[in-house]
Design a protein around this motif. Structure first.
Motif, PDB file in Angstrom:
ATOM      1  N   ILE A  71       0.738  -1.846  -0.283  1.00 44.19           N
ATOM      2  CA  ILE A  71       0.242  -0.207   0.177  1.00 44.19           C
ATOM      3  C   ILE A  71       1.049   0.735   0.013  1.00 44.19           C
ATOM      4  N   ARG A  72       2.177   0.981   0.740  1.00 44.58           N
ATOM      5  CA  ARG A  72       2.752   2.675   0.697  1.00 44.58           C
ATOM      6  C   ARG A  72       3.849   2.645  -1.215  1.00 44.58           C
ATOM      7  N   GLU A  73       3.342   1.651  -1.891  1.00 44.77           N
ATOM      8  CA  GLU A  73       3.955   1.672  -2.232  1.00 44.77           C
ATOM      9  C   GLU A  73       3.103   3.285  -3.193  1.00 44.77           C
ATOM     10  N   PHE A  74       2.233   3.399  -2.622  1.00 45.70           N
ATOM     11  CA  PHE A  74       1.503   4.238  -4.099  1.00 45.70           C
ATOM     12  C   PHE A  74       0.070   4.450  -3.515  1.00 45.70           C
ATOM     13  N   SER A  75       0.497   4.598  -1.831  1.00 47.04           N
ATOM     14  CA  SER A  75       0.065   5.707  -1.308  1.00 47.04           C
ATOM     15  C   SER A  75      -0.177   6.087   0.104  1.00 47.04           C
ATOM     16  N   GLN A  76      -0.159   7.086   1.019  1.00 48.44           N
ATOM     17  CA  GLN A  76      -0.280   7.810   2.203  1.00 48.44           C
ATOM     18  C   GLN A  76      -1.664   7.328   2.812  1.00 48.44           C
ATOM     19  N   THR A  77      -2.652   6.690   2.512  1.00 50.36           N
ATOM     20  CA  THR A  77      -3.348   6.382   4.129  1.00 50.36           C
ATOM     21  C   THR A  77      -3.651   6.375   4.553  1.00 50.36           C
ATOM     22  N   PRO A  78      -4.045   7.096   6.046  1.00 53.16           N
ATOM     23  CA  PRO A  78      -3.770   6.291   7.604  1.00 53.16           C
ATOM     24  C   PRO A  78      -3.656   4.462   7.943  1.00 53.16           C
ATOM     25  N   VAL A  79      -2.918   4.257   7.617  1.00 51.60           N
ATOM     26  CA  VAL A  79      -3.169   2.850   8.214  1.00 51.60           C
ATOM     27  C   VAL A  79      -2.904   2.327  10.260  1.00 51.60           C
ATOM     28  N   ILE A  80      -4.122   1.609  10.442  1.00 51.79           N
ATOM     29  CA  ILE A  80      -3.860   0.926  11.673  1.00 51.79           C
ATOM     30  C   ILE A  80      -3.785   0.159  11.501  1.00 51.79           C
ATOM     31  N   MET A  81      -3.051  -0.999  12.153  1.00 48.97           N
ATOM     32  CA  MET A  81      -2.820  -2.269  12.460  1.00 48.97           C
ATOM     33  C   MET A  81      -3.462  -2.637  13.495  1.00 48.97           C
ATOM     34  N   LEU A  82      -4.468  -3.636  13.165  1.00 49.28           N
ATOM     35  CA  LEU A  82      -5.644  -4.371  14.121  1.00 49.28           C
ATOM     36  C   LEU A  82      -5.139  -5.399  14.578  1.00 49.28           C
ATOM     37  N   THR A  83      -4.434  -5.908  15.102  1.00 51.08           N
ATOM     38  CA  THR A  83      -3.760  -7.802  15.316  1.00 51.08           C
ATOM     39  C   THR A  83      -3.867  -8.312  16.800  1.00 51.08           C
ATOM     40  N   ALA A  84      -4.297  -9.262  16.295  1.00 48.68           N
ATOM     41  CA  ALA A  84      -3.917 -10.480  18.376  1.00 48.68           C
ATOM     42  C   ALA A  84      -2.174 -10.019  17.951  1.00 48.68           C
ATOM     43  N   ARG A  85      -1.071 -10.161  17.817  1.00 45.98           N
ATOM     44  CA  ARG A  85       0.492 -10.162  17.551  1.00 45.98           C
ATOM     45  C   ARG A  85       0.203  -8.536  18.390  1.00 45.98           C
ATOM     46  N   ASP A  86       0.811  -8.599  19.513  1.00 47.92           N
ATOM     47  CA  ASP A  86       1.118  -7.822  20.771  1.00 47.92           C
ATOM     48  C   ASP A  86       2.533  -7.805  21.033  1.00 47.92           C
ATOM     49  N   SER A  87       3.386  -9.492  20.119  1.00 49.98           N
ATOM     50  CA  SER A  87       4.707  -8.422  20.960  1.00 49.98           C
ATOM     51  C   SER A  87       5.697  -7.293  20.181  1.00 49.98           C
ATOM     52  N   GLU A  88       6.651  -6.405  20.935  1.00 47.89           N
ATOM     53  CA  GLU A  88       7.145  -5.113  20.679  1.00 47.89           C
ATOM     54  C   GLU A  88       7.760  -5.810  19.530  1.00 47.89           C
ATOM     55  N   VAL A  89       8.647  -6.334  18.779  1.00 45.07           N
ATOM     56  CA  VAL A  89       9.090  -6.706  17.800  1.00 45.07           C
ATOM     57  C   VAL A  89       8.744  -6.962  16.497  1.00 45.07           C
ATOM     58  N   ASP A  90       6.837  -6.778  16.814  1.00 46.51           N
ATOM     59  CA  ASP A  90       5.658  -7.001  15.713  1.00 46.51           C
ATOM     60  C   ASP A  90       5.234  -5.863  15.399  1.00 46.51           C
ATOM     61  N   MET A  97       6.961  -0.631   8.467  1.00 46.45           N
ATOM     62  CA  MET A  97       7.059  -1.020   7.271  1.00 46.45           C
ATOM     63  C   MET A  97       5.943  -0.394   6.841  1.00 46.45           C
ATOM     64  N   GLY A  98       5.432   0.913   7.887  1.00 40.76           N
ATOM     65  CA  GLY A  98       4.037   2.108   7.286  1.00 40.76           C
ATOM     66  C   GLY A  98       2.851   2.551   8.122  1.00 40.76           C
ATOM     67  N   ALA A  99       3.298   1.371   9.083  1.00 41.83           N
ATOM     68  CA  ALA A  99       1.443   1.734   9.611  1.00 41.83           C
ATOM     69  C   ALA A  99       1.577   3.108  10.531  1.00 41.83           C
ATOM     70  N   ASP A 100       0.913   3.851  10.654  1.00 41.39           N
ATOM     71  CA  ASP A 100       0.154   4.939  11.751  1.00 41.39           C
ATOM     72  C   ASP A 100       0.357   4.452  13.075  1.00 41.39           C
ATOM     73  N   ASP A 101      -0.168   3.622  13.037  1.00 41.20           N
ATOM     74  CA  ASP A 101      -0.561   3.173  14.565  1.00 41.20           C
ATOM     75  C   ASP A 101      -0.594   2.014  14.568  1.00 41.20           C
ATOM     76  N   TYR A 102      -0.608   1.354  15.853  1.00 37.53           N
ATOM     77  CA  TYR A 102      -1.213  -0.617  16.224  1.00 37.53           C
ATOM     78  C   TYR A 102      -1.284  -0.917  17.172  1.00 37.53           C
ATOM     79  N   VAL A 103      -3.046  -1.267  16.925  1.00 35.28           N
ATOM     80  CA  VAL A 103      -3.660  -1.849  18.044  1.00 35.28           C
ATOM     81  C   VAL A 103      -3.615  -3.174  18.067  1.00 35.28           C
ATOM     82  N   THR A 104      -3.407  -4.033  18.985  1.00 35.84           N
ATOM     83  CA  THR A 104      -3.887  -5.213  19.332  1.00 35.84           C
ATOM     84  C   THR A 104      -5.203  -5.724  20.561  1.00 35.84           C
ATOM     85  N   LYS A 105      -6.094  -6.897  19.477  1.00 39.24           N
ATOM     86  CA  LYS A 105      -6.819  -7.842  19.996  1.00 39.24           C
ATOM     87  C   LYS A 105      -7.101  -8.340  21.135  1.00 39.24           C
ATOM     88  N   PRO A 106      -7.694  -8.453  22.250  1.00 45.26           N
ATOM     89  CA  PRO A 106      -8.995  -7.780  22.049  1.00 45.26           C
ATOM     90  C   PRO A 106      -8.805  -6.149  21.855  1.00 45.26           C
TER      91      PRO A 106
END
Length: 141
Positions: A71-90, A97-106
């Motif tokens: 997506i970042r190759e052609f767009s600067q649209t804001p991206v929020i990762m919404l995922t169960a992966r909650d490690s610092e590495v993730d 990689m270009g996300a603007d924010d990161y929210v973990t599930k739940p």
């Protein structure tokens, strides 16, 4: 002037999460779009951009991190990762990689809405005008 509502693209293969978020966003006046895979999301965004993207990492096909990179190759649209992966590495990888924010599930749908509104505000702010310094009739930019 034609009014166009804000749109949110959710890239998530869990229909229960998609249905729940659809209700929250549509009640708040957003046009809600849903893609099940990263490939589908990239294809849709090339045709019709969204105002913001909510992106799961664990997707069939290409994962969310690769989807964000594409997506970042052609767009600067804001991206929020919404995922169960909650490690610092993730989290660091997603943000690098270009996300603007990161929210973990739940997650709290209200908090997620607030985060979407915040990234949209930041993405819509006009660039700050240079501040001029005036000293004894001289202006310094």
């Amino acid at each position: 002037m034609l009014f166009r509502s804000k749109s949110v693209l959710l890239v998530e293969d869990d229909d229960a999460i998609a249905d729940m978020l659809r209700g929250f966003f549509e009640r708040d006046g957003y046009r809600f779009l849903h893609a099940l895979t990263g490939e589908e999301a990239v294809e849709r965004l090339r045709i019709r951009p969204a105002s913001a993207i909510l992106l799961d990492i664990n997707l069939p096909g290409i994962d969310g991190v690769e989807t964000c990179r594409r997506i970042r190759e052609f767009s600067q649209t804001p991206v929020i990762m919404l995922t169960a992966r909650d490690s610092e590495v993730d989290k660091v990888l997603g943000l690098e990689m270009g996300a603007d924010d990161y929210v973990t599930k739940p997650f709290s749908p209200r908090e997620l809405m607030a985060r979407v509104k915040a990234v949209l505000r930041r993405s819509e702010e006009p660039p700050a005008k240079p501040r001029l310094l005036e000293i004894e009739g001289f202006e310094i930019d």
